[in-house]
Write a protein that holds these residues in place. Sequence first.
Motif, mmCIF file in Angstrom:
data_model
loop_
_atom_site.group_PDB
_atom_site.id
_atom_site.type_symbol
_atom_site.label_atom_id
_atom_site.label_comp_id
_atom_site.label_asym_id
_atom_site.label_seq_id
_atom_site.Cartn_x
_atom_site.Cartn_y
_atom_site.Cartn_z
ATOM 1 N N GLY A 111 45.995 51.418 34.701
ATOM 2 C CA GLY A 111 45.680 51.184 33.299
ATOM 3 C C GLY A 111 44.412 50.390 33.072
ATOM 4 O O GLY A 111 44.001 50.174 31.923
ATOM 5 N N LYS A 112 43.777 49.976 34.168
ATOM 6 C CA LYS A 112 42.555 49.176 34.048
ATOM 7 C C LYS A 112 41.402 49.860 34.771
ATOM 8 O O LYS A 112 40.441 50.296 34.145
ATOM 9 C CB LYS A 112 42.787 47.782 34.625
ATOM 10 N N ASN A 113 41.507 49.936 36.091
ATOM 11 C CA ASN A 113 40.450 50.585 36.868
ATOM 12 C C ASN A 113 40.603 52.106 36.891
ATOM 13 O O ASN A 113 39.619 52.840 36.908
ATOM 14 C CB ASN A 113 40.444 50.051 38.299
ATOM 15 N N ASP A 118 41.193 59.546 34.226
ATOM 16 C CA ASP A 118 40.461 59.573 35.497
ATOM 17 C C ASP A 118 41.150 60.492 36.494
ATOM 18 O O ASP A 118 40.493 61.243 37.225
ATOM 19 C CB ASP A 118 40.377 58.156 36.087
ATOM 20 N N VAL A 119 42.475 60.423 36.518
ATOM 21 C CA VAL A 119 43.261 61.239 37.440
ATOM 22 C C VAL A 119 43.085 62.722 37.130
ATOM 23 O O VAL A 119 42.920 63.548 38.032
ATOM 24 C CB VAL A 119 44.746 60.836 37.357
ATOM 25 N N LEU A 146 38.939 58.459 44.062
ATOM 26 C CA LEU A 146 39.612 57.421 43.281
ATOM 27 C C LEU A 146 39.618 56.051 43.962
ATOM 28 O O LEU A 146 39.683 55.021 43.285
ATOM 29 C CB LEU A 146 41.059 57.835 43.000
ATOM 30 N N ALA A 147 39.566 56.035 45.289
ATOM 31 C CA ALA A 147 39.714 54.783 46.039
ATOM 32 C C ALA A 147 38.706 53.700 45.631
ATOM 33 O O ALA A 147 39.099 52.572 45.323
ATOM 34 C CB ALA A 147 39.635 55.065 47.538
ATOM 35 N N LYS A 152 37.930 48.102 43.586
ATOM 36 C CA LYS A 152 36.554 47.639 43.477
ATOM 37 C C LYS A 152 36.385 46.369 44.321
ATOM 38 O O LYS A 152 37.270 45.530 44.398
ATOM 39 C CB LYS A 152 36.216 47.355 42.021
ATOM 40 N N GLY A 153 35.224 46.258 44.941
ATOM 41 C CA GLY A 153 34.971 45.081 45.772
ATOM 42 C C GLY A 153 35.249 45.327 47.241
ATOM 43 O O GLY A 153 34.843 44.538 48.086
ATOM 44 N N GLN A 154 35.964 46.420 47.550
ATOM 45 C CA GLN A 154 36.217 46.766 48.937
ATOM 46 C C GLN A 154 35.233 47.838 49.396
ATOM 47 O O GLN A 154 34.699 48.581 48.584
ATOM 48 C CB GLN A 154 37.652 47.282 49.111
ATOM 49 N N SER A 155 35.024 47.896 50.710
ATOM 50 C CA SER A 155 34.159 48.947 51.237
ATOM 51 C C SER A 155 34.851 50.289 51.050
ATOM 52 O O SER A 155 36.050 50.355 50.773
ATOM 53 C CB SER A 155 33.880 48.705 52.724
#
Length: 241
Positions: A111-113, A118-119, A146-147, A152-155
Amino acid sequence: MMTRAVPGGGVETRAESSLALTRPASRRGETSVRAHFGLWGTQARQAGAVCTGSAERLCREFLRMAESTDMALLLDSFKKFAIHGDTKASGKEMNGKNWAKLCKDCKIIDGKNVTSTDVDIVFTKVKAKTSRVISYEEFQKALEDLAPKRFKGQSKEEALKSIHQLIEGKEPTNIGVTKVAKTGAVDRLTDTSKYTGSHKERFDESGKGKGKGGREELVENTGYVGAYKNAGTYDEKIKTK
């Protein structure tokens, strides 16, 4: 090699253990373990130390086996969601409805990212132009898209591993589906062979309901009195004479 003096003036030589965690962790070992197990900080450095020296080959094999198990769990979850609500489905392809359910049940949609929109967009992007379903390979491509958005913030590699972990071992939830109770009281109440009076007349011997005929007394305008057994035989008698 390590040496130490022993009683009697001799010297003992001993090979240093390649698994000693006191050695500095190799950067490569730390990155590998971090990517596969999500370990950080001290845990990653300690586990990375195991991947140094002669134990590196053993560590790589262990990681390969762990990754293989994870992918098997991911495929199993894909199949379970693919056949959900369709008894004729083979489990090799997934429709848009079940894809959206997977993303919702497995918390990919937060519900945020990541939203339901999006799906839907990703599903349309990865599927064949004229197709209404996606294969397992296309499913993996959708997760790759989607990952980074979900984590966010991860490689890229870490985000993909994280989204896989949300799905691995999961199966469709059945929210809102009423299950039949198996208690003795319910069994007695639903056993039509034990019904009496007017309720007994609503079902046949097999327990199947008679419909309106079991609830109301239907009047047949045939001209015969009720329960007359020879109805319809008059014409046959005339013909035989």
